[in-house]
Scaffold this motif. Structure first.
Motif, mmCIF file in Angstrom:
data_model
loop_
_atom_site.group_PDB
_atom_site.id
_atom_site.type_symbol
_atom_site.label_atom_id
_atom_site.label_comp_id
_atom_site.label_asym_id
_atom_site.label_seq_id
_atom_site.Cartn_x
_atom_site.Cartn_y
_atom_site.Cartn_z
ATOM 1 N N LEU A 38 0.835 -1.204 0.000
ATOM 2 C CA LEU A 38 0.000 0.000 0.000
ATOM 3 C C LEU A 38 0.868 1.251 0.000
ATOM 4 N N LYS A 39 1.928 1.236 0.800
ATOM 5 C CA LYS A 39 2.853 2.374 0.862
ATOM 6 C C LYS A 39 3.492 2.654 -0.484
ATOM 7 N N MET A 40 3.735 1.597 -1.270
ATOM 8 C CA MET A 40 4.364 1.812 -2.577
ATOM 9 C C MET A 40 3.322 2.037 -3.674
ATOM 10 N N GLY A 41 2.063 2.186 -3.278
ATOM 11 C CA GLY A 41 1.026 2.548 -4.242
ATOM 12 C C GLY A 41 0.348 1.380 -4.917
ATOM 13 N N ILE A 42 0.536 0.191 -4.368
ATOM 14 C CA ILE A 42 -0.193 -0.980 -4.874
ATOM 15 C C ILE A 42 -1.479 -1.064 -4.057
ATOM 16 N N ARG A 43 -2.553 -0.596 -4.657
ATOM 17 C CA ARG A 43 -3.814 -0.417 -3.937
ATOM 18 C C ARG A 43 -4.831 -1.497 -4.240
ATOM 19 N N GLY A 44 -4.557 -2.296 -5.232
ATOM 20 C CA GLY A 44 -5.465 -3.384 -5.589
ATOM 21 C C GLY A 44 -4.829 -4.724 -5.239
ATOM 22 N N VAL A 45 -5.368 -5.351 -4.222
ATOM 23 C CA VAL A 45 -4.817 -6.625 -3.742
ATOM 24 C C VAL A 45 -5.974 -7.529 -3.322
ATOM 25 N N THR A 46 -5.872 -8.806 -3.624
ATOM 26 C CA THR A 46 -6.869 -9.789 -3.184
ATOM 27 C C THR A 46 -6.175 -10.854 -2.347
ATOM 28 N N ILE A 47 -6.815 -11.213 -1.262
ATOM 29 C CA ILE A 47 -6.250 -12.170 -0.304
ATOM 30 C C ILE A 47 -7.207 -13.353 -0.141
ATOM 31 N N SER A 48 -6.675 -14.548 -0.107
ATOM 32 C CA SER A 48 -7.489 -15.725 0.211
ATOM 33 C C SER A 48 -6.778 -16.585 1.246
ATOM 34 N N ASP A 49 -7.561 -17.185 2.127
ATOM 35 C CA ASP A 49 -7.010 -18.184 3.039
ATOM 36 C C ASP A 49 -6.951 -19.493 2.282
ATOM 37 N N VAL A 50 -5.775 -20.084 2.225
ATOM 38 C CA VAL A 50 -5.606 -21.347 1.503
ATOM 39 C C VAL A 50 -4.832 -22.320 2.391
ATOM 40 N N ARG A 51 -4.751 -23.566 1.952
ATOM 41 C CA ARG A 51 -3.934 -24.548 2.648
ATOM 42 C C ARG A 51 -3.163 -25.330 1.609
ATOM 43 N N GLU A 130 -6.621 -0.887 -15.130
ATOM 44 C CA GLU A 130 -5.533 -1.345 -14.255
ATOM 45 C C GLU A 130 -5.048 -0.229 -13.342
ATOM 46 N N LYS A 131 -5.056 0.994 -13.869
ATOM 47 C CA LYS A 131 -4.544 2.139 -13.105
ATOM 48 C C LYS A 131 -5.479 2.461 -11.939
ATOM 49 N N MET A 132 -4.885 2.659 -10.756
ATOM 50 C CA MET A 132 -5.648 3.046 -9.575
ATOM 51 C C MET A 132 -5.354 4.518 -9.291
ATOM 52 N N THR A 133 -6.401 5.286 -9.011
ATOM 53 C CA THR A 133 -6.188 6.689 -8.662
ATOM 54 C C THR A 133 -5.329 6.751 -7.394
ATOM 55 N N GLY A 134 -4.268 7.542 -7.453
ATOM 56 C CA GLY A 134 -3.362 7.647 -6.309
ATOM 57 C C GLY A 134 -2.459 6.441 -6.157
ATOM 58 N N GLY A 135 -2.442 5.583 -7.160
ATOM 59 C CA GLY A 135 -1.623 4.371 -7.126
ATOM 60 C C GLY A 135 -0.177 4.643 -7.506
ATOM 61 N N ARG A 136 0.557 3.568 -7.683
ATOM 62 C CA ARG A 136 1.995 3.687 -7.897
ATOM 63 C C ARG A 136 2.360 4.527 -9.115
ATOM 64 N N SER A 137 1.627 4.385 -10.194
ATOM 65 C CA SER A 137 1.976 5.161 -11.384
ATOM 66 C C SER A 137 1.752 6.657 -11.145
ATOM 67 N N ASP A 138 0.732 6.992 -10.366
ATOM 68 C CA ASP A 138 0.516 8.406 -9.995
ATOM 69 C C ASP A 138 1.643 8.891 -9.087
ATOM 70 N N MET A 139 2.036 8.064 -8.126
ATOM 71 C CA MET A 139 3.119 8.429 -7.210
ATOM 72 C C MET A 139 4.401 8.670 -7.981
ATOM 73 N N ASN A 140 4.692 7.814 -8.936
ATOM 74 C CA ASN A 140 5.935 7.904 -9.694
ATOM 75 C C ASN A 140 5.951 9.057 -10.690
ATOM 76 N N SER A 141 4.777 9.548 -11.060
ATOM 77 C CA SER A 141 4.755 10.678 -12.000
ATOM 78 C C SER A 141 5.052 11.989 -11.282
ATOM 79 N N THR A 142 5.063 11.986 -9.941
ATOM 80 C CA THR A 142 5.449 13.182 -9.187
ATOM 81 C C THR A 142 6.813 12.972 -8.523
ATOM 82 N N VAL A 143 6.861 12.156 -7.486
ATOM 83 C CA VAL A 143 8.116 11.907 -6.774
ATOM 84 C C VAL A 143 8.441 10.421 -6.842
ATOM 85 N N LYS A 144 9.704 10.105 -7.093
ATOM 86 C CA LYS A 144 10.139 8.697 -7.107
ATOM 87 C C LYS A 144 10.109 8.136 -5.693
ATOM 88 N N VAL A 145 9.417 7.013 -5.524
ATOM 89 C CA VAL A 145 9.374 6.357 -4.202
ATOM 90 C C VAL A 145 10.100 5.023 -4.281
#
Ligand code: ATP
Ligand code: GLN
Length: 145
Positions: A38-51, A130-145
């Protein structure tokens, strides 16, 4: 002796604009991984409990370990995130950084090409979806993180 050079932009096969990064992780490391994503701008994530089982599941001396369920499958979390090609390596690197303990059972990461993405709300497809508002590509177009 052939020199194996580290590739900065691997030639993933088959080539695609988007890839799904699928990581099978220790459940107790997932919060840490998702926070950093999330800090690096990856805002779309899916989690599943698996075994599942891997090297850890085959290790008989670990049968008494608390990570085992009754049938010896180990509880894991599957984290899936679809990102643009240019983000794949940095996301994989972060997942490893946050998930790795060095012990058997740290998990595995699978990379799969994704043909298209459709945002249900808008009907957008491909890069727009694919692009998320405020996501990594937006972050990188202003300041490199
Ligand atoms: P909207 O702008 O309409 O809210 P969105 O692109 O933000 O669309 P959501 O509808 O909020 O998408 O996403 C629904 C679910 O889809 C999320 O909770 C998540 O599980 C999953 N998801 C979204 N984007 C991704 C992605 N890039 N990779 C993996 N899972 C995703
Ligand atoms: N590539 C998207 C962006 O930079 C983020 C993808 C994701 O959050 N999974 O906007």
């Amino acid at each position: 002796v052939p020199v194996v050079k580290a590739q900065t932009t691997p030639d993933y096969m088959p080539d695609s604009k988007f890839y799904k990064i699928e990581a099978i992780l220790r459940p107790w490391r997932v919060a840490q991984v998702s926070t950093v994503l999330l800090k690096m701008g990856i805002r779309g994530v899916t989690i599943s409990d698996v075994r599942g089982f891997g090297a850890q599941g085959g290790s008989t001396e670990r049968h008494a370990g608390s990570e085992f369920s009754e049938d010896n499958f180990v509880a894991k979390v599957k984290l899936e995130t679809v990102v643009s090609k240019d983000q794949v390596e940095e996301v994989i690197a972060k997942i490893i950084e946050e998930a790795r303990t060095g012990e058997i059972g740290d998990g595995k990461i699978f990379l799969t090409p994704v043909s298209d993405i459709i945002r249900v709300r808008t009907g957008e497809r491909g890069e727009k979806a694919e692009k998320m508002t405020g996501g990594r590509s937006d972050m990188n177009s202003t300041v490199k993180v």
